[in-house]
Design an enzyme around this catalytic site. Structure first.
Site, PDB file in Angstrom:
ATOM      1  CB  VAL A   1       3.647  -0.040   3.337  1.00 45.14           C
ATOM      2  CG1 VAL A   1       4.085  -1.386   4.115  1.00 45.14           C
ATOM      3  CG2 VAL A   1       3.532   1.097   3.780  1.00 45.14           C
TER       4      VAL A   1
ATOM      5  CG  ASP B   1      -3.322  11.021   8.774  1.00 48.91           C
ATOM      6  OD1 ASP B   1      -4.420  11.500   8.406  1.00 48.91           O
ATOM      7  OD2 ASP B   1      -2.712  10.405   8.098  1.00 48.91           O
TER       8      ASP B   1
ATOM      9  N   GLY C   1       0.890   8.191   3.673  1.00 48.06           N
ATOM     10  CA  GLY C   1       1.319   9.584   3.492  1.00 48.06           C
ATOM     11  C   GLY C   1       2.858   9.877   3.187  1.00 48.06           C
ATOM     12  CG  PHE C   2       4.544   9.600   6.348  1.00 51.80           C
ATOM     13  CD1 PHE C   2       5.004  10.689   6.637  1.00 51.80           C
ATOM     14  CD2 PHE C   2       3.555   9.082   7.281  1.00 51.80           C
ATOM     15  CE1 PHE C   2       4.363  11.488   7.704  1.00 51.80           C
ATOM     16  CE2 PHE C   2       3.076   9.893   8.252  1.00 51.80           C
ATOM     17  CZ  PHE C   2       3.353  11.140   8.203  1.00 51.80           C
ATOM     18  N   GLY C   3       4.994   7.313   2.265  1.00 49.88           N
ATOM     19  CA  GLY C   3       5.677   6.577   1.276  1.00 49.88           C
ATOM     20  C   GLY C   3       5.048   4.943   1.146  1.00 49.88           C
TER      21      GLY C   3
ATOM     22  N   GLY D   1       0.766  -1.178  -0.004  1.00 52.21           N
ATOM     23  CA  GLY D   1      -0.117  -0.158   0.053  1.00 52.21           C
ATOM     24  C   GLY D   1       0.869   1.021   0.062  1.00 52.21           C
TER      25      GLY D   1
END
Ligand SMILES: *[C@@H]1O[C@H](CO)[C@@H](O)[C@H](O)[C@H]1NC(C)=O
Ligand SMILES: *[C@@H]1O[C@H](CO)[C@@H](O)[C@H](O)[C@H]1NC(C)=O
Ligand SMILES: *[C@@H]1O[C@H](CO)[C@@H](O)[C@H](O)[C@H]1NC(C)=O
Ligand SMILES: *[C@@H]1O[C@H](CO)[C@@H](O)[C@H](O)[C@H]1NC(C)=O
Ligand SMILES: *[C@@H]1O[C@H](CO)[C@@H](O)[C@H](O)[C@H]1NC(C)=O
Ligand SMILES: *[C@@H]1O[C@H](CO)[C@@H](O)[C@H](O)[C@H]1NC(C)=O
Ligand SMILES: *[C@@H]1O[C@H](CO)[C@@H](O)[C@H](O)[C@H]1NC(C)=O
Ligand SMILES: *[C@@H]1O[C@H](CO)[C@@H](O)[C@H](O)[C@H]1NC(C)=O
Length: 683
Positions: free
Chosen positions: A369, A480, A365-367, A362
Site C-alpha cells: 500500500v 481476515d 496480504g494482497f499487496g 505497509g
C-alpha cells in the site's frame, strides 16, 4: 473397548501447515490432559522446572536430538521426552524445547500431562511413565496443505506413497537416528514443482520394527486425506512424516527416488497399497470411532500477514472540490459500471511518485500500500495488488464494482481502481491515523483509547460486519478480520478494510508467508483453521477475538519464540471461570470505566469464540446485545482451541483420547473432546 486400540485414527486432526517452517511459528498443536492437575508452587511444578533446566540441552547435545528424563519421586514424579526434527540445528533444538516447556504450561495450565508440537520439535511431560511405550495411541495431529497438485492426482499420490514409504523404511531400518529425508522427481507431470520431498522420523529409542509399525500406521490413516494435495504432515510424539512439493528440510535428501514412468499418466492406476485409507475396524464410521477428520485451511487466511495497512478513510471537510480528472463517485447508487471508478495509471504513478519506497505505507496480504497525493491535494492510499486474481479481468471488474458499492460508515471505502498494463490497483481514501493494532498494542499509545472509545470501536466493528454479513447485497464474509484490518478515523470511528478481497483472489499466497502470520493465526476459527470451512460464523469468531483484545489490550498471538506470547482465549477463559477477569482488563483504561459494560463485552467475546459455529451469535444479535442493557446472556462454554484430553482414566488416555458421542462412556459423557470431535467433523 478393543476397537479403540485398533483405530487410533479417531484422534486424527487434519489441519493445514504453513509452507515456510520457521522457528518463529507457534506450536502447531498440543494435547492437554486435565484429568490430573498440579498446583502453583507444588513439588510437581518444581520438578517440571528441573526438567526444563536440563532436558533441552540434553536433547540438543545428543546426536539424535533426543532426550528423555525423569525427575522426582512418587507422587510427584515427572517423565519427559523431547525430540527435535533430525535436521534441526542444536541451537534451534534447545530453543524449541525450552519454549515448549513454557508453552505447555500456558496451553495446558497446571495439567500434569501435556504434549506440544512445533515444526522443529515435540515435547511431552507426564506423571505417567509413557517412556517405555512406543505407541502414540492415536494422539497424532495431521495437517494438509489444501492446494491441489497440478500433476494428475493418481500419479502424484502414487509418487508420494512410494516416497514416503521408502523414507519411512529407511528411517526405521537404515538410520540409527530413525530419521530420513528423501526426494522424488515428478518428471513431466509437474513442470513448476518438479519434485516432492519427504521426511520420516521416529524417536531413536524405538526398535526398527516398532518404528515401521508406527509410521505405517500414520501413513495408512492419513493417506486418503492427503490425496491430490501438495503437502501433508502427521505428527505424533513417537513417529511423524511429512511431504511437500518444496524442500522443507535442511541438508540434502538421503534418498533419491526415480521419476514415475510417463506411461502412468492417462490410465487410472490404483493407489499404492500404503496410500489407501485405514479400513475402519471394530467400528463403523457412523459410531464415530474411525472418524477421520479432514480439516483443511486455505492458505489465504493463514498467510494474510498481520501488517498494519495504513489505509484510513477520512472525509476531507476542508476540501469539497475535486479535480474533474480524478473524480470518483461517492454515492453507491452512482456506481453502475467500472468506468465510473477507473483512475489512470499515469495519475496514480504521479500521485505515488512512481510507487516510491518512501511512500510505502505497509504491506498486506494482497499487496503493498502506497500513499499518494492527487493533483487537487487529495490524499489517497493505493493498494498495488501483487496477487493474480483467479478471475478474468471482466469478472474482476464486476466484482470491484460490487465491492465499491459496499458503503457503510464502518467500512473503508474503495473509491477507484486501475487495471492497466498488468497493474491492478485499488484506491482508497487516505488518512494519517493508523490501524487499531498500532494503538491498542502500543504501551505508549493504548491509553489514548479509553473505555468509551473502545466500546464505540467494538460497536462500530460489529455494525460494519453486520452490514457485510446481513445487510449488503453481497453477503460478504471478510475472512481476515483482525486488529490491523480495522482502521480508525480522526474521531476513532472504526472502519473495516480489505473486505470483499478474499473472494477475488486465489488462495495461493504462499509467497507472503512470514513469521507475522502468527497474528492472523490467532483470529482463525477452528473450522476455518483446520478445515478451510468458512462462513459468517468464522468472521464472528475473529470478531470475538478482537473484542477480547480490545478489552484486555493484549494481542492474541502465540509465537513460540516470543516472550510475550499470549494464548488470549485460554487466558480469558481461565480468568472468567475463576472470577478474576478484572485482572486481565487493560490496566491503561480500567481506572475510570463502567465495569459492567466491559464484562458484557468479554461475555459476548466468549460467545463469539465458541467452538461450535452454531453456538456463536449472528452479528445482528451481537449488535443488539451490545446496545441493550437488559438482555440476559447465555453462559459461554470453554472456547475453541483449548484442546484437552478427556478425563478418562490413565490407561485409556492414549488409546481413546477422542471419542464420538455415541461412544461416550459413563466416565465422562461430555468430555471436551467429544465436543470438539463433533464440531470439527465436516458438516
Ligand atoms: C484440572 O484443571 C482444569 C482447568 O484448568 C479443570 O477443568 C479440570 O477439571 C481439572 N482436573 C481435575 C482432575 O481437577
Ligand atoms: C507461589 O509463589 C509465588 C512466589 O513465591 C507467590 O507469589 C504465589 O502467591 C505463590 N502461589 C501460591 C498458590 O502459593
Ligand atoms: C541430562 O544429562 C545429564 C548428564 O547425562 C544427566 O545427569 C541429567 O539427569 C539429564 N537430565 C535429565 C532431565 O534427564
Ligand atoms: C534455525 O531456526 C531459524 C529460524 O529461527 C531457521 O531460519 C533456520 O533454518 C534453522 N536452522 C536449522 C538448521 O534448523
Ligand atoms: C526454562 O529454562 C530457561 C533457561 O534455560 C528459562 O529461561 C525458562 O524460564 C524456564 N522455563 C520454565 C517454564 O521454567
Ligand atoms: C481442489 O480440488 C477440489 C475438487 O477436485 C475442489 O473442490 C477444491 O476446491 C480444490 N481446492 C483448491 C484449494 O483449489
Ligand atoms: C511400502 O513398504 C513396505 C515395507 O517395506 C513394502 O512391503 C511395500 O511394498 C511398500 N509399498 C510401496 C507402494 O512401495
Ligand atoms: C537398508 O538396510 C538394508 C539392510 O538392513 C539393506 O539391505 C538396504 O540396502 C539398505 N538400504 C539403503 C538405501 O541403504
Amino acid at each position: 473397548m478393543a476397537s479403540h486400540h485398533l483405530v487410533p485414527a479417531a484422534a486424527l486432526l487434519l489441519a493445514f501447515i504453513l509452507t515456510a517452517p520457521s522457528a518463529g511459528q507457534p506450536p502447531i498443536g498440543q494435547f492437554c490432559d486435565s484429568s490430573a492437575n498440579f498446583t502453583a508452587n507444588s513439588t510437581y511444578q518444581a520438578n517440571i522446572r528441573l526438567l526444563n533446566a536440563t532436558l533441552p540441552k540434553n536433547a540438543s547435545s545428543s546426536p539424535n536430538l533426543f532426550a528423555t528424563g525423569t525427575v522426582g519421586t512418587l507422587p510427584d514424579i515427572v517423565y519427559a521426552l523431547a525430540l527435535c526434527r533430525g535436521d534441526t540445528s542444536a541451537a534451534n533444538c534447545t530453543r524449541c524445547v525450552t519454549t515448549a516447556f513454557q508453552d505447555a504450561q500456558q496451553r495446558c495450565p497446571y495439567n500434569r500431562d501435556a504434549t506440544v508440537f512445533y515444526d522443529p520439535c515435540a515435547l511431552r511431560f507426564s506423571n505417567q511413565n509413557f517412556l517405555s511405550s512406543t505407541d502414540d495411541g492415536g494422539n497424532v495431529l495431521a495437517y494438509v496443505n489444501v492446494q491441489n497438485v497440478s500433476a494428475p492426482a493418481k500419479v502424484f499420490d502414487a509418487a508420494v506413497g512410494a516416497l514416503i514409504n521408502a523414507t519411512a523404511v529407511y528411517a526405521a531400518t537404515n538410520s540409527s537416528r530413525r530419521f530420513a529425508t528423501g526426494e522424488k522427481g515428478l518428471g513431466n507431470f509437474d513442470k513448476t514443482n518438479p519434485k516432492i520431498y519427504g521426511l520420516a522420523q521416529c524417536t531413536p529409542d524405538m526398535a526398527p520394527a516398532d518404528c515401521r509399525t508406527c509410521l505405517q500406521g500414520i501413513i495408512a490413516m492419513t493417506a486418503k486425506g492427503f490425496s491430490g494435495k501438495k503437502g501433508g504432515q502427521v505428527r505424533g510424539l513417537r513417529c511423524s512424516y511429512r511431504y511437500e512439493q518444496y524442500q522443507f528440510f535442511n541438508g540434502p535428501s538421503l534418498l533419491q527416488l526415480p521419476e514415475p514412468s510417463p506411461a502412468l499418466a492417462p490410465s487410472p492406476s490404483p493407489a499404492p497399497a500404503n496410500m489407501t485409507p485405514l479400513p475402519s475396524r471394530g467400528g463403523s464410521k457412523s459410531n464415530g470411532a474411525a472418524r477421520i477428520l479432514a480439516i483443511t485451511l486455505p492458505i489465504v487466511a493463514a498467510i494474510l500477514a498481520s501488517i498494519a495497512i495504513c489505509l484510513c478513510l477520512r472525509r476531507k471537510k476542508s476540501k469539497p472540490v475535486r479535480k474533474a480528472s480524478v473524480s470518483y463517485p461517492t454515492n453507491p447508487e452512482d456506481i453502475e459500471s467500472i468506468e465510473s471508478l477507473i483512475l489512470d495509471l499515469s495519475t496514480l504513478r504521479a500521485a505515488t511518485n512512481n510507487f516510491d519506497e518512501s511512500n510505502k505505507l505497509g504491506e498486506g496480504g494482497f499487496g503493498i500500500v502506497y500513499k499518494g497525493i492527487l493533483p487537487g491535494d487529495e490524499e489517497i492510499a493505493v493498494k498495488r495488488l501483487s496477487q493474480s486474481s483467479r478471475q478474468g479481468i471482466e469478472e474482476l471488474k464486476n466484482e470491484l464494482v460490487l465491492v465499491a458499492k459496499l458503503q457503510h460508515k464502518n467500512l473503508v471505502r474503495l473509491v477507484g481502481v486501475c487495471l492497466e498494463e498488468h497493474e491492478k490497483l485499488l484506491v482508497y481514501e487516505y488518512m494519517p491515523n493508523k490501524s487499531l493494532d498500532t494503538i491498542l498494542f502500543d504501551p505508549d499509545r493504548s491509553s489514548q483509547l479509553d473505555w468509551g472509545s473502545r466500546f464505540r470501536i467494538v460497536n462500530g466493528i460489529a455494525r460494519g460486519l453486520q452490514y457485510l454479513h446481513e445487510d449488503s447485497q453481497l453477503k460478504i464474509i471478510h475472512r481476515d478480520l483482525k486488529a490491523s484490518n480495522v482502521l480508525l478515523d480522526s474521531e476513532f470511528i472504526p472502519k473495516i478494510s480489505d473486505f470483499g478481497l478474499a473472494r477475488l483472489f486465489d488462495s495461493d499466497q504462499s509467497k507472503d508467508v512470514t513469521n507475522r502470520v502468527v497474528g492472523t493465526y490467532g483470529y482463525m476459527s477452528p473450522e476455518y483453521a483446520m478445515r478451510g470451512a468458512y462462513s459468517i460464523k468464522s468472521d464472528v469468531f475473529s470478531f470475538g477475538v478482537l473484542i477480547l483484545e480490545i478489552v484486555t489490550g493484549r494481542r492474541n498471538s502465540v509465537s513460540y519464540d516470543s516472550e510475550q506470547s499470549v494464548d488470549l482465549l485460554s487466558l480469558v477463559w481461565e480468568h472468567w471461570t475463576m472470577g478474576t477477569i478484572v485482572e486481565i482488563m487493560d490496566s491503561s483504561m480500567t481506572s475510570h470505566s463502567p465495569g459492567d459494560q466491559m464484562l458484557k463485552c468479554i461475555h459476548i467475546g466468549l460467545l463469539c469464540v465458541q467452538e461450535n459455529p452454531a453456538d456463536r451469535p449472528l452479528m445482528s444479535v451481537v449488535t443488539v446485545l451490545l446496545s441493550s442493557s437488559t438482555v440476559s446472556l447465555q453462559a459461554p462454554s470453554r472456547p475453541a482451541f483449548c484442546i484437552e484430553k478427556s478425563g478418562a482414566n490413565d490407561s485409556d488416555i492414549h488409546t481413546e483420547p477422542y471419542r464420538g458421542n455415541s461412544e461416550s462412556t459413563s466416565r465422562s459423557p461430555m468430555s471436551p473432546n467429544e465436543v470438539s470431535i463433533t464440531e470439527l467433523e465436516p458438516r
